[in-house]
Motif scaffolding. Structure first.
Motif, mmCIF file in Angstrom:
data_model
loop_
_atom_site.group_PDB
_atom_site.id
_atom_site.type_symbol
_atom_site.label_atom_id
_atom_site.label_comp_id
_atom_site.label_asym_id
_atom_site.label_seq_id
_atom_site.Cartn_x
_atom_site.Cartn_y
_atom_site.Cartn_z
ATOM 1 N N GLU A 150 0.726 -1.116 -0.065
ATOM 2 C CA GLU A 150 0.006 0.060 -0.011
ATOM 3 C C GLU A 150 0.879 1.295 0.012
ATOM 4 O O GLU A 150 1.456 1.533 1.016
ATOM 5 N N HIS A 181 -1.629 -2.476 -3.712
ATOM 6 C CA HIS A 181 -2.457 -2.076 -2.851
ATOM 7 C C HIS A 181 -2.752 -0.609 -3.152
ATOM 8 O O HIS A 181 -1.896 0.367 -2.521
ATOM 9 N N ASP A 183 -4.899 3.043 -2.438
ATOM 10 C CA ASP A 183 -5.784 3.674 -1.549
ATOM 11 C C ASP A 183 -5.952 5.198 -2.317
ATOM 12 O O ASP A 183 -4.920 5.936 -2.369
ATOM 13 N N HIS A 186 -4.542 8.360 -0.629
ATOM 14 C CA HIS A 186 -3.401 8.724 -0.972
ATOM 15 C C HIS A 186 -2.867 8.967 -2.374
ATOM 16 O O HIS A 186 -2.287 10.067 -2.229
ATOM 17 N N HIS A 209 -8.331 0.417 -1.486
ATOM 18 C CA HIS A 209 -9.029 1.018 -0.450
ATOM 19 C C HIS A 209 -9.562 2.258 -1.059
ATOM 20 O O HIS A 209 -9.195 2.993 -1.530
ATOM 21 N N ARG A 215 -11.177 11.469 4.545
ATOM 22 C CA ARG A 215 -11.489 10.093 5.318
ATOM 23 C C ARG A 215 -12.811 10.100 6.265
ATOM 24 O O ARG A 215 -12.757 9.177 6.977
ATOM 25 N N GLU A 244 -12.381 2.511 3.943
ATOM 26 C CA GLU A 244 -11.778 3.168 5.340
ATOM 27 C C GLU A 244 -12.338 4.560 5.665
ATOM 28 O O GLU A 244 -12.283 5.290 4.702
HETATM 29 MN MN MN Z 1 -5.291 2.634 3.377
#
Ligand code: MN
Length: 295
Positions: A150, A181, A183, A186, A209, A215, A244
């Motif tokens: 990630e 991975h 996300d 990010h 993710h 978030r 998440e």
């Molecule tokens: Mn994450």
């Protein structure tokens, strides 16, 4: 609405610890919200009672995935033999938890510490990291477990911040069960957009993710989810997608501080999670239909 991707939720949406009672709340709530997967954080693998958790997963018909970030004192992206040894031990312990839970995935910031570094990495530290991940991947392959890298924003690692860096690092590791991975929280900070980097992964993308720019609730930030879901549909991505979200309403003493969760973005975990599941399932369904109608 059904989805062809297995959909999951991070346990920190429900609970900050993993006592038997907390595990029950997290697992039962995940199942009740309609998810297929619960992602269980294993920063400290020893806090998970494997047989107790495995039994609860079976009772609720859920699969688990395991995620973690290494700590500064267990950083394998390092030139310090003691740190590397502790990081290697932590990763193998997390793999043993996955094996015990029949989880098919271990991922996260496993290639470095999850921390704000005070300088760039070095070629030697990067190679040390890749060699531990290679060993982890070979161990994991014995149980058909996938290892996910990630890549995260610059404040949480100095090693992998973009898709391209992750693909280059994967070439160094050179093991078939290691995947990207991605996300989107990010990516929103470090990439030029979502579509081109996701397409660049092609079939090396193995875990996603889904999170908002702050978030919090999906759809209430600045992430272009039409672009994200469109790219995943065009890739024919059929792997797991895990939601998440973090709020000061649910605190894990270790993880919440590392992730800089200082504010209250929500208090009702069930409302947040059921909304997210529908948002992801509907978004992917629409993206697939759009793709189908284009031919
Ligand atoms: Mn994450």
């Amino acid at each position: 609405m059904s989805s062809s991707n297995p959909l999951g939720v991070h346990a920190l949406v429900w609970t900050g610890g993993w006592s038997p009672d907390e595990a029950e709340v997290a697992i039962a709530s995940t199942a009740r919200a309609g998810f297929d997967i619960i992602e269980i954080p294993a920063l400290d693998p020893s806090r998970i009672d494997v047989s107790d958790t495995a039994r609860r997963l079976r009772e609720h018909g859920l699969a688990a995935t395991i995620s973690l970030g290494l700590a500064p004192d267990s950083d394998i992206n390092s030139e310090d033999a003691d740190r590397i040894a502790l990081g290697r031990r932590t990763l193998l312990d997390a793999l043993a938890v996955a094996r015990g839970l029949q989880a098919s995935y271990v991922g996260g910031v496993i290639f470095s510490a999850m921390t704000k570094y005070s300088g760039p990495t070095t070629d030697r530290a990067r190679r040390n990291s890749a060699s531990v991940i290679k060993e982890l991947a070979q161990e994991a392959a014995r149980d058909d477990i996938t290892i996910g890298l990630e890549f995260v924003n610059r404040y949480e690692s100095n090693l992998l911040n973009t898709v391209q860096q992750t693909l280059d690092y994967m070439d160094l590791v050179d093991e078939p069960n290691v995947v990207v991975h991605a996300d989107v929280y990010h990516m929103n900070i470090e990439e030029r957009g979502f579509r081109a980097p996701l397409l660049l992964c092609a079939d090396r993308l193995g875990y996603v993710h889904i999170g908002e720019s702050n978030r919090g609730y999906l759809g209430q930030g600045t992430i272009d989810f039409d672009e994200v879901f469109g790219a995943l549909a065009d890739l024919d991505y059929s792997g797991p997608m895990t939601f998440e979200s973090f709020s000061s309403a649910v605190v894990d003493p270790q993880l919440s501080t590392t992730l800089a969760v200082w504010r209250n973005l929500w208090s009702d975990s069930m409302d947040l999670a059921t909304h997210a599941r529908e948002f992801i399932a509907a978004g992917m369904e629409q993206a697939r239909q759009t793709r189908g109608s284009r031919g």
